[in-house]
Design a protein around this motif. Structure first.
Motif, short mmCIF file in Angstrom:
data_model
loop_
_atom_site.label_atom_id
_atom_site.label_comp_id
_atom_site.label_asym_id
_atom_site.label_seq_id
_atom_site.Cartn_x
_atom_site.Cartn_y
_atom_site.Cartn_z
N ARG A 112 0.72 -1.27 0.09
CA ARG A 112 -0.09 -0.06 0.14
C ARG A 112 0.86 1.35 0.27
O ARG A 112 0.13 2.37 -0.03
N LEU A 113 2.28 1.10 0.04
CA LEU A 113 3.10 2.46 0.24
C LEU A 113 3.63 2.58 -1.16
O LEU A 113 4.02 3.63 -1.41
N ASP A 114 3.18 1.71 -1.96
CA ASP A 114 4.08 2.11 -3.66
C ASP A 114 3.40 2.93 -4.42
O ASP A 114 1.82 2.74 -4.41
N ALA A 141 -0.56 6.84 10.57
CA ALA A 141 0.00 7.78 11.52
C ALA A 141 1.26 7.99 11.80
O ALA A 141 2.00 8.95 12.11
N THR A 142 2.10 7.06 11.15
CA THR A 142 3.71 6.77 11.49
C THR A 142 4.40 7.05 10.06
O THR A 142 5.45 6.98 10.03
N SER A 143 3.42 6.61 9.11
CA SER A 143 4.04 6.20 7.63
C SER A 143 4.89 5.19 7.70
O SER A 143 5.69 4.99 6.61
N TYR A 360 -1.32 6.04 -5.62
CA TYR A 360 -2.76 5.74 -5.61
C TYR A 360 -3.13 5.16 -4.23
O TYR A 360 -3.95 5.63 -3.50
N GLU A 361 -2.45 3.94 -4.05
CA GLU A 361 -2.88 3.37 -2.72
C GLU A 361 -2.27 4.01 -1.41
O GLU A 361 -3.20 4.22 -0.67
N ARG A 365 -5.06 5.29 1.27
CA ARG A 365 -4.70 4.98 2.76
C ARG A 365 -4.77 6.14 3.68
O ARG A 365 -5.04 6.02 4.98
N LEU A 366 -4.02 7.28 3.30
CA LEU A 366 -3.99 8.36 4.29
C LEU A 366 -5.32 9.12 4.59
O LEU A 366 -5.41 9.74 5.64
#
Ligand SMILES: Cc1ncc(COP(=O)(O)O)c(C=O)c1O
Length: 399
Positions: A112-114, A141-143, A360-361, A365-366
């Motif tokens: 989900r970070l990509d 919250a922390t990334s 996008y992901e 998510r944020l």
């Protein structure tokens, strides 16, 4: 380690425009030497590759120099360096070739970070063959990447793990080596998106545990193209579709059609330029790259601290919070639109784009209230006055 940003900036004709560039994560400015290499190769005697005449030898030499440069840049053998039109195109090509070996029941892991360039090629290839997609998650919250999600996503059925080495949205550098070790323990391949990472970090593909690593020279002072690095033995195992007369040899097997020799020359010049930033002492080009990136890191980290210090006094939320991260900050502006800040700053010749940046992901998510975030990215040529200007610009935007 001394780092003379004023001397460095003098190599970039475009910086005389007066624009303060915070758009490096989208693409950097280009030093004169890189442009000169592109022009000299393109306008010099140049033919298709061969050994007959000077023009043929020039094309051949451009390819050999490119492979040698990216072998040094990535820490892989020259026979493991593949040119592509972009990181996205390379990842699509590799995903389609690898998917020929997947079947229903196989599992593909994405994160989900990509950036979407390291998500959709894999999810679409998985879907085409009926393989299952699993996700590595991060904590908004922390990334930081959630280690429990890594442990849950990788199973004995995993065939491939695709993960970024650094997020182009948040700057987070996830624990790629630990993820790769978990993937290798179940026999899976590891595909690492190093597009954002390679702009800020000295790359060591084997040390990261990446089987395949992709980056884009236009993010680190070079021309627009992509580069894939791998151990040649890994490339030998992958069979992309190819034309009948084209070679089956590695790495050429992955390079379709005639190569853009002038772009290869520019990409080589970018590596030489970066290596040239190193203060004297180191001998090999790879050693000079290591020293140069250490110096760039000191410079960018110092400016990041100044920027973060200034932002702390402003009504913005900084979402880039991971302990290990690049000098790329994503902001939201509660009650205000990031897009309006971008336009306001652009009116002062300060370029800090607003968007979701194809991430996008992670952007979803944020779950921000705003359809855009404001991204401030530092580059090797960013100086203190750029940082002062963007902080003053933001203060005025809020006043
Ligand atoms: C982290 C990351 N991955 C992949 C890409 C796509 O790179 P390319 O434009 O070379 O396809 C980008 C571009 O912004 C990026 O930042």
């Amino acid at each position: 380690m001394s780092y003379d940003v004023a001397t460095l900036r003098a190599h970039f004709p475009s910086l005389t425009s007066g624009i303060a560039h915070f758009d490096g994560p989208g693409g950097t400015q280009t030093p004169r030497e890189v442009g000169a290499a592109v022009a000299a190769t393109l306008t010099g005697p140049l033919s298709n590759r061969g050994t007959g005449g000077l023009s043929e030898r020039n094309a051949d030499a451009a390819v050999a120099a490119f492979r040698a440069a990216y072998a040094d840049f990535l820490g892989v053998p020259a026979e493991g360096v593949v040119h592509g039109r972009s990181a996205t195109a390379l990842t699509y090509d590799v995903s389609r070739a690898l998917a020929k070996r997947w079947a229903p029941g196989d599992e593909i892991v994405v994160s989900r970070l990509d950036h979407d360039a390291n998500v959709r090629p894999w999810t679409q290839a998985a879907e085409a063959v009926g393989a299952t997609v699993r996700w590595i998650d991060f904590d908004p919250a922390t990334s930081e990447v959630d280690p429990a999600s890594v442990a849950a996503a990788i199973t004995p059925r995993t065939r491939l793990v695709a993960v970024t080495a650094a997020s182009n949205l948040l700057g987070t550098k996830p624990p790629v080596r630990a993820i790769a070790d978990a993937a290798h323990a179940v026999g899976a391949l590891v595909y690492v998106d190093g597009v954002h990472y390679a702009a800020h970090e000295f790359v060591d593909v084997p040390a990261l545990g990446a089987d395949l690593f992709v980056c884009s020279p236009y993010k680190f002072l070079g021309p627009h193209c992509g580069v894939l690095g791998a151990a040649p033995a890994v490339l030998e195992e992958i069979r992309p579709d190819k034309l009948l007369p084209s070679t089956d040899a590695v790495p050429e097997r992955f390079e379709f059609g005639t190569l853009p020799y002038e772009i290869l020359a520019g990409a080589t010049a970018a590596v030489d330029f970066l290596a040239g930033i190193a203060p004297g002492g180191a001998t090999s080009r790879r050693d000079r790259l290591a020293t140069a990136f250490a110096a760039i890191d000191v410079h960018e980290t110092r400016l990041r601290a100044v920027l973060e210090g200034g932002l702390a006094a402003l009504p913005v939320v900084v979402h880039s919070r991971a302990a290990e991260r690049t000098p790329t900050l994503l902001l939201s502006l509660p009650g205000r639109r990031a897009w309006d800040a971008y336009v306001f700053l652009a009116g002062r010749e300060i370029l800090a784009p607003a968007g979701s940046f194809y991430a996008y992901e992670p952007f979803r998510r944020l779950a921000l209230d705003d359809p855009h975030g404001l991204r401030l990215g530092l580059a090797p040529y960013t100086d203190e006055s750029d940082v002062e200007r963007v902080l003053t610009g933001l203060r005025d935007f809020f006043s």
